[in-house]
Enzyme design. Sequence first.
Site, PDB file in Angstrom:
ATOM      1  CE  LYS A 181      -4.204   6.523   3.691  1.00 20.66           C
ATOM      2  NZ  LYS A 181      -3.907   6.380   2.243  1.00 20.66           N
TER       3      LYS A 181
ATOM      4  NE  ARG B 215      -4.596   8.641  -4.739  1.00 22.79           N
ATOM      5  CZ  ARG B 215      -4.646   8.094  -3.529  1.00 22.79           C
ATOM      6  NH1 ARG B 215      -5.519   8.524  -2.641  1.00 22.79           N
ATOM      7  NH2 ARG B 215      -3.831   7.116  -3.188  1.00 22.79           N
TER       8      ARG B 215
HETATM    9  C1  LIG Z   1      -4.403   5.222   1.909  1.00 25.02           C
HETATM   10  C2  LIG Z   1      -3.851   4.354   0.861  1.00 25.02           C
HETATM   11  C3  LIG Z   1      -4.123   2.978   0.898  1.00 25.02           C
HETATM   12  C4  LIG Z   1      -5.048   2.338   1.916  1.00 25.02           C
HETATM   13  O1  LIG Z   1      -6.358   2.617   1.591  1.00 25.02           O
HETATM   14  P1  LIG Z   1      -7.586   1.920   2.401  1.00 25.02           P
HETATM   15  O2  LIG Z   1      -8.775   2.288   1.594  1.00 25.02           O
HETATM   16  O3  LIG Z   1      -7.568   2.516   3.764  1.00 25.02           O
HETATM   17  O4  LIG Z   1      -7.319   0.471   2.402  1.00 25.02           O
HETATM   18  C5  LIG Z   1      -3.546   2.180  -0.081  1.00 25.02           C
HETATM   19  N1  LIG Z   1      -2.756   2.706  -1.035  1.00 25.02           N
HETATM   20  C6  LIG Z   1      -2.472   4.023  -1.094  1.00 25.02           C
HETATM   21  C7  LIG Z   1      -1.596   4.535  -2.189  1.00 25.02           C
HETATM   22  C8  LIG Z   1      -3.021   4.891  -0.167  1.00 25.02           C
HETATM   23  O5  LIG Z   1      -2.745   6.201  -0.223  1.00 25.02           O
END
Ligand SMILES: *Cc1c(COP(=O)(O)O)cnc(C)c1O
Length: 368
Positions: free
Chosen positions: A36, A131
């Site tokens: 993302k 969350r």
């Molecule tokens: C963005 C996201 C990740 C990745 O997080 P990082 O801290 O960039 O490794 C993993 N799981 C979910 C559900 C996310 O939204």
Amino acid sequence: MRGLRLEIDLDKIGDNARELVRRTSQRHISVTAVTKAFLGCPEIARVICSAGVVSLGDSRIENLERMRSARIEAPLLLLRSPMPSQIDRIVRADAMSVNTEIDVLSALASAARSSGRVHDVLIMVELGDLREGVMPDQLHDTVRHVLGLSALRFRGVGANLACRNGIEPSEENMAELSAMVASVETTFGIAVEIVSGGNSANLDWALSSSDPGRINNLRIGESVLLGREPLHRRPIEGLHPDAFTLVGEVIESKRKPTKPWGRTGQNSFGETPRTDDRGVIWQTILAIGRQDTDTADLAAPEGVEILAASSDHLIAETADRMSCGDEIRFEPGYSALLRSMTSPFVTQHCVGSGTLQIGAPRRACTLG
Ligand SMILES: *Cc1c(COP(=O)(O)O)cnc(C)c1O
């Protein structure tokens, strides 16, 4: 290549991904690389795929569709619970999705049924960061609901920590997740195939834990891209911290006092800055602004200090006068990276072959 740009070193990203895959695989944990922060840019995704990740994950369907239409064949995971308005697109994208809501699962099932598909799902469970996720005492009911819908395939469970409240993955909460997996298996007489324990914040735990239990997957974004762990923002040894560089251009450089004069109200962002009088300095302005990046999340090079930023002007103190057109290179943090990848004013410029071949010619691909 000149102008405001984000330089993306594909070789460094590839190295980071390969090294993280190597380290986690020693704990029997696979990596889903999270795309993302780079909006699913296919050139970057391809480099990461060839590093040995098992799948690519993104929170936005647009980015998953972008990779699919670029003929990236890796399994895809939608990391955020589907928007009801996008259910049809999600089923068509041939991606697994994470889920927490019975109604959304039912809608996915009926969309899958009417298009003759089976849609794969992971159920997210709450472990304390507050969350997404079903509360632990709702996990069985949610799994039962999925198992009752023939157009859905239950693939496993996941959890996410750290993102909202900074809650750290620990032996305790990871063992709790493993125990929930075991209990789902005995209750329903099924094998839970995927147990996705978390994000980059889980790496310290995963690489140091005496027993990762049932966790066999992590979803890693920041650590692949920026070579650091996000709980304390410490660099991970052996990884590149500098795969991304934001390069900006000087548009003014003058001797100016540090203390403003005249009556003070709010600035353009509703702030009332307080400025100490440090005498006269070389004040240099770059054509970078808050519309392009998170200017508070840029690391400046030696001899340059960021003083302030408005929508379009980044004001820095420099050791000397700079010429208009001179460039300054900044290292973006995660927030600055997200914003500059998303700004239409920042050109994305990939360098590197994306392979480890030493001495291979460096190919430049301009994406922006
Ligand atoms: C963005 C996201 C990740 C990745 O997080 P990082 O801290 O960039 O490794 C993993 N799981 C979910 C559900 C996310 O939204």
